[in-house]
Design an enzyme around this catalytic site. Sequence first.
Site, PDB file in Angstrom:
ATOM      1  CE1 TYR A 145     -17.735   4.022  37.322  1.00 27.55           C
ATOM      2  CE2 TYR A 145     -18.781   2.334  36.526  1.00 27.55           C
ATOM      3  CZ  TYR A 145     -18.836   3.483  37.015  1.00 27.55           C
ATOM      4  OH  TYR A 145     -19.161   3.463  38.469  1.00 27.55           O
ATOM      5  CE  LYS A 164     -16.094   3.792  41.118  1.00 31.25           C
ATOM      6  NZ  LYS A 164     -16.433   4.972  42.160  1.00 31.25           N
TER       7      LYS A 164
HETATM    8  N1  LIG Z   1     -24.875   5.919  38.579  1.00 33.07           N
HETATM    9  C1  LIG Z   1     -25.306   5.118  39.244  1.00 33.07           C
HETATM   10  O1  LIG Z   1     -26.009   4.094  38.072  1.00 33.07           O
HETATM   11  C2  LIG Z   1     -23.653   4.405  40.004  1.00 33.07           C
HETATM   12  C3  LIG Z   1     -23.678   3.247  39.790  1.00 33.07           C
HETATM   13  C4  LIG Z   1     -22.786   2.699  40.995  1.00 33.07           C
HETATM   14  C5  LIG Z   1     -21.975   2.752  41.734  1.00 33.07           C
HETATM   15  N2  LIG Z   1     -22.018   4.876  40.853  1.00 33.07           N
HETATM   16  C6  LIG Z   1     -21.165   5.082  41.948  1.00 33.07           C
HETATM   17  O2  LIG Z   1     -21.466   6.631  42.465  1.00 33.07           O
HETATM   18  C7  LIG Z   1     -20.862   7.520  42.504  1.00 33.07           C
HETATM   19  C8  LIG Z   1     -21.862   8.854  41.924  1.00 33.07           C
HETATM   20  O3  LIG Z   1     -21.804   8.399  40.277  1.00 33.07           O
HETATM   21  P1  LIG Z   1     -23.471   9.190  39.230  1.00 33.07           P
HETATM   22  O4  LIG Z   1     -23.810   8.705  38.713  1.00 33.07           O
HETATM   23  O5  LIG Z   1     -23.610  10.925  40.778  1.00 33.07           O
HETATM   24  O6  LIG Z   1     -22.078  10.293  38.582  1.00 33.07           O
HETATM   25  P2  LIG Z   1     -21.992  11.416  37.601  1.00 33.07           P
HETATM   26  O7  LIG Z   1     -22.837  11.892  37.331  1.00 33.07           O
HETATM   27  O8  LIG Z   1     -21.319  10.766  36.658  1.00 33.07           O
HETATM   28  O9  LIG Z   1     -21.055  12.693  38.369  1.00 33.07           O
HETATM   29  C9  LIG Z   1     -19.647  12.677  38.871  1.00 33.07           C
HETATM   30  C10 LIG Z   1     -19.330  13.816  39.936  1.00 33.07           C
HETATM   31  O10 LIG Z   1     -17.632  13.523  39.933  1.00 33.07           O
HETATM   32  C11 LIG Z   1     -16.890  14.399  39.517  1.00 33.07           C
HETATM   33  N3  LIG Z   1     -15.381  14.556  38.803  1.00 33.07           N
HETATM   34  C12 LIG Z   1     -15.000  13.455  38.035  1.00 33.07           C
HETATM   35  N4  LIG Z   1     -13.826  13.492  37.732  1.00 33.07           N
HETATM   36  C13 LIG Z   1     -13.119  14.906  39.151  1.00 33.07           C
HETATM   37  C14 LIG Z   1     -12.578  14.827  39.678  1.00 33.07           C
HETATM   38  N5  LIG Z   1     -11.233  14.797  39.024  1.00 33.07           N
HETATM   39  N6  LIG Z   1     -12.539  16.428  40.441  1.00 33.07           N
HETATM   40  C15 LIG Z   1     -13.618  16.126  41.124  1.00 33.07           C
HETATM   41  N7  LIG Z   1     -14.999  15.556  40.838  1.00 33.07           N
HETATM   42  C16 LIG Z   1     -14.823  14.685  39.844  1.00 33.07           C
HETATM   43  C17 LIG Z   1     -17.782  15.102  38.533  1.00 33.07           C
HETATM   44  O11 LIG Z   1     -17.507  16.657  37.867  1.00 33.07           O
HETATM   45  P3  LIG Z   1     -18.113  17.290  37.434  1.00 33.07           P
HETATM   46  O12 LIG Z   1     -19.409  17.482  37.254  1.00 33.07           O
HETATM   47  O13 LIG Z   1     -17.008  18.673  37.383  1.00 33.07           O
HETATM   48  O14 LIG Z   1     -17.578  16.167  35.532  1.00 33.07           O
HETATM   49  C18 LIG Z   1     -19.270  14.863  39.059  1.00 33.07           C
HETATM   50  O15 LIG Z   1     -20.062  15.554  40.270  1.00 33.07           O
HETATM   51  C19 LIG Z   1     -19.560   7.188  41.623  1.00 33.07           C
HETATM   52  O16 LIG Z   1     -18.570   7.151  42.052  1.00 33.07           O
HETATM   53  C20 LIG Z   1     -20.304   6.855  40.893  1.00 33.07           C
HETATM   54  O17 LIG Z   1     -19.113   5.466  40.073  1.00 33.07           O
HETATM   55  C21 LIG Z   1     -22.531   5.468  39.909  1.00 33.07           C
END
Ligand SMILES: NC(=O)c1ccc[n+]([C@@H]2O[C@H](COP(=O)([O-])OP(=O)(O)OC[C@H]3O[C@@H](n4cnc5c(N)ncnc54)[C@H](OP(=O)(O)O)[C@@H]3O)[C@@H](O)[C@H]2O)c1
Length: 509
Positions: free
Chosen positions: A236, A240
């Site tokens: 992951y 990234k």
């Molecule tokens: N959560 C954390 O603690 C955290 C911390 C640091 C950074 N981040 C970053 O923040 C961002 C959002 O994280 P999150 O926790 O909200 O993630 P999440 O809940 O896993 O959601 C991921 C999102 O990306 C979409 N997605 C994945 N593959 C895709 C594709 N090929 N085309 C279009 N959409 C796609 C998913 O759509 P589907 O619903 O269709 O799967 C979902 O809407 C990410 O970039 C992550 O790296 C998160």
Amino acid sequence: MDADSVVGYFRGKTILITGSTGFLGKVLVEKILRVQPDVKKLFLLIRASNAESAKLRIQNEVTGTAIFQVLKEKYGLGFHNFIEEKICPLLGDIMYENFGLDTAKLRELSNNVDIIVNGAATTNFSERYDVAFDTNVLGTKHVCAFAKKCTRLKMLLHVSTAYVAGEQMGIIQEKPFLMGETLRVGTHLDIESEINLIKDTRIELKANCSTEKDERKTMKELGLKRARQFGWPNTYVFTKAMGEMLLGQLRGDFPVVILRPSMITSILKEPLPGWIEGIRTIDSVIIGYAKQTFSFFLADLDSIMDVIPVDMVVNAMMVSMVAHSEEQGQSIYHVTSSMRNPATYAVLSKSVHRYFFDNPPCIGRNGRRVRLKKMRFFSTVTGIRLYMAIKYKLPLKMLRLVNIALCGALSRRFNKLSKNYRFVMQLIELYAPFSLFKGCFDDMNLERLRMAMNKDQNNNEAYYFDFDPRSIDWDNYFYTVHVPVYSNTSVTEFYLTGGLYIAVASLEL
Ligand SMILES: NC(=O)c1ccc[n+]([C@@H]2O[C@H](COP(=O)([O-])OP(=O)(O)OC[C@H]3O[C@@H](n4cnc5c(N)ncnc54)[C@H](OP(=O)(O)O)[C@@H]3O)[C@@H](O)[C@H]2O)c1
């Protein structure tokens, strides 16, 4: 800049958002619609089989969630029309060039979009290398290529993660990656070679007529191997980091903001304190207490866990969009807490214990309350390995002998427990870099952004766009906001989503 000017900026804007069905994405969508109902359009890129199911996904997974309650109350019967007017589902996938959109849709979009927010990602630490690469690396490239087609683009905001820093120690600055840079001295990363490696592996798997299961295993192992070869702890964060590198190289002269949050936790203030989706890293500790079946965790109580509430991340996103609109160059922000207001695992552990002491959870099949036991923390991987060996591996070995003596009568049980044991050990290796993290994220750039916000108390800005972790009393946040969410979660939900928890709970012999 003040809250009014931030809100005002979004009036009449058209925004393309990827990842809106995810945890962070929907909080952003809600906030924009709540504070600026005169935003022109939000195009939400959704993966689905057809337009109708994309629309349904938005209804069920975005606007149908509890965080939209405030808007529902505000608009009453008009809520549906408001959403129809403002949100436009876009059937697409960032894995593909132009997101797989047809020419007409692409033209409409590129002629209208003012801002792009790329939040889509696969966040699974040990995702298949091909899937993680296509999403987090090529996906970012496709977003960037699309941005270049947009005639009125003001900015592209890309959500990355603070843990692209890998396992670095000490102060980690908000610095961009250079193309090919790695975290292991003496290595150089060539993204083109990684593409070829994935292609060749796919061809080889096909030639060997591999089963889907074998293919998945090979691709997962390949991701972890490549990540570790270049100094990142998992697929992951490695992918990234590569996404950031490509963005830095391909962005041209349009404004790019890369936001790197640490571990995102439940909503602190608005619109619904405590709201969270999914069970995330630190939540395994809370669940362990709540259910009293999870007796240990890998974390150094004195070390800092960098967490940040999701509404603060969204606030930082919106303010940075305004600050860098139409400004050439790339800006990087750590949206983190370790520098300004560090929270240790000890604080979390104490707050969680206090919460469940004051509000004993119902545990057990008969709903009987069980006395709370303190959780055991291990501050080294060696320590937890030793514990696992004595508590689980040894009994497993004995079970194996008994099974042999009983001519395989206990084979099923033995195989299941062995599999679980291996799974827990893998999780320990995967989570260790996060739970034993020794770095501290410098957030000087974000601090400057905070300072640029007008501090006028009457301006409502503290309410609307607070992203200062210094305003958080961690013990109070965990005790009154974050932990109570888990006291009511059903066991089934835990079992469905609790990663480490499920594994450890099911290990009990
Ligand atoms: N959560 C954390 O603690 C955290 C911390 C640091 C950074 N981040 C970053 O923040 C961002 C959002 O994280 P999150 O926790 O909200 O993630 P999440 O809940 O896993 O959601 C991921 C999102 O990306 C979409 N997605 C994945 N593959 C895709 C594709 N090929 N085309 C279009 N959409 C796609 C998913 O759509 P589907 O619903 O269709 O799967 C979902 O809407 C990410 O970039 C992550 O790296 C998160």
